[in-house]
Write an enzyme that holds these catalytic residues in place. Structure first.
Site, PDB file in Angstrom:
ATOM      1  N   GLY A  73       4.972  -1.181   2.823  1.00  0.00           N
ATOM      2  CA  GLY A  73       4.167   0.005   2.606  1.00  0.00           C
ATOM      3  C   GLY A  73       4.980   1.281   2.554  1.00  0.00           C
TER       4      GLY A  73
ATOM      5  N   HIS B 274       0.805  -1.223   0.000  1.00  0.00           N
ATOM      6  CA  HIS B 274       0.000   0.000   0.000  1.00  0.00           C
ATOM      7  C   HIS B 274       0.840   1.276   0.000  1.00  0.00           C
ATOM      8  CE1 HIS B 274       0.859   0.740   4.306  1.00  0.00           C
ATOM      9  NE2 HIS B 274       0.841  -0.581   4.402  1.00  0.00           N
ATOM     10  N   ASP B 275       0.375   2.252  -0.746  1.00  0.00           N
ATOM     11  CA  ASP B 275       0.907   3.622  -0.734  1.00  0.00           C
ATOM     12  C   ASP B 275       2.328   3.737  -1.289  1.00  0.00           C
ATOM     13  OD1 ASP B 275      -1.384   4.995   0.782  1.00  0.00           O
ATOM     14  OD2 ASP B 275      -0.817   3.414   2.184  1.00  0.00           O
TER      15      ASP B 275
END
Length: 276
Positions: free
Chosen positions: A142, A124-125
């Site tokens: 992440g 994520h991200d």
């Protein structure tokens, strides 16, 4: 590229999914409402594309890849977030890329012309640049930032919040828990700088004089007799006009949330093994 979009009768494309011209959706694929597939995208078979995902034109996605799964982040509250994949990427078997977190950046971004080999993972991200290669089972935690023209060897694992400068190279099974300077080459568990990615620079057309300047600057930056912070002013004075050295200095001075990956003390300030 074929002009017509084809959907295998055993695939599920939900109403509300957007498909460009010449898209091919193979058997047992599932494209959720809110997903977008650009022109010429091919999903081979058994591919899942979740809502909030944009797959850029010309990408080829192999079997069992899952794009846009929810973030593995306990801070995520279930809100809408996105994964944006650039053009002409090769996404091989079992690759996973997650959406962003709704309490953070909210988007995972992957650049153009990426080559993501079997079972690679982007969390994520993350922000991944253009022309990035992640070999089999290479993994990003992440919020990792990866520059352009980076290569991560098979089984390499990158700690969350880490930055990897453009043209960097990580050897197979490297465990990366600190930022890697642009053009750096790292290996090992924990990864340490082993010199510069000279072969990568040559392949990218970096001038010989620039490579020479960066090698001298590298030795000065990581001179173990003083701290990196103490070495930087002299490097700027001698080599600050070199664009390639300036890239490295700007990366170091920007600082992130992780420490810097540095050479092992026993190897001195520079290694002869700098031809990755």
């Amino acid at each position: 590229m074929q002009s017509q979009t084809t959907i295998h009768p055993m695939a599920l494309v939900e109403p509300g999914a957007e498909l460009g011209v010449g898209v091919a959706v193979g058997p047992f694929c599932h494209v959720e409402a809110g997903a977008r597939l650009g022109d010429g995208v091919e999903l081979v078979s058994h591919v899942v594309v979740h809502r909030g995902v944009t797959v850029g034109e010309g990408c080829k996605v192999s079997s069992m890849a899952v794009l846009g799964g929810p973030p593995q982040n306990t801070k995520h509250k279930g809100g809408p977030t996105t994964l944006v994949i650039g053009k002409n990427c090769t996404i091989r078997e079992g690759v996973t890329m997650h959406r962003g977190t709704d309490t953070s950046r909210g988007e995972t971004t992957v650049g153009d012309n990426g080559n993501f080999l079997a079972y690679a993972h982007i969390a994520h991200d993350c922000i991944v640049g253009d022309n990035v290669t992640m070999a089999n089972v290479a993994t990003l935690g992440g919020h990792v930032e990866v520059g352009n023209n980076v290569t991560l060897g098979g089984l390499a694992a990158v700690h969350q919040m880490t930055r990897i400068g453009h043209h960097a190279f990580a050897g197979g099974a490297a465990i990366i828990d600190g930022d890697i300077i642009p053009y750096g080459m790292v290996m090992g568990n924990r990864a340490r700088l082993r010199g510069l990615n000279v072969i990568g620079m040559k392949r990218s057309g970096v001038a010989r004089a620039e490579i020479f300047a960066l090698r001298k600057a590298y030795r000065m930056i990581f001179d173990p007799s003083r701290s990196v912070a103490e070495n930087i002013p002299e490097v700027e004075r001698q080599f600050g006009q070199s664009p390639i050295v300036r890239d490295v200095l700007d990366f170091i001075q920007a600082r992130g949330k992780r420490h810097f990956t540095v050479p092992p003390l026993r190897a001195g300030a520079d290694s002869d093994d700098d031809d990755g």
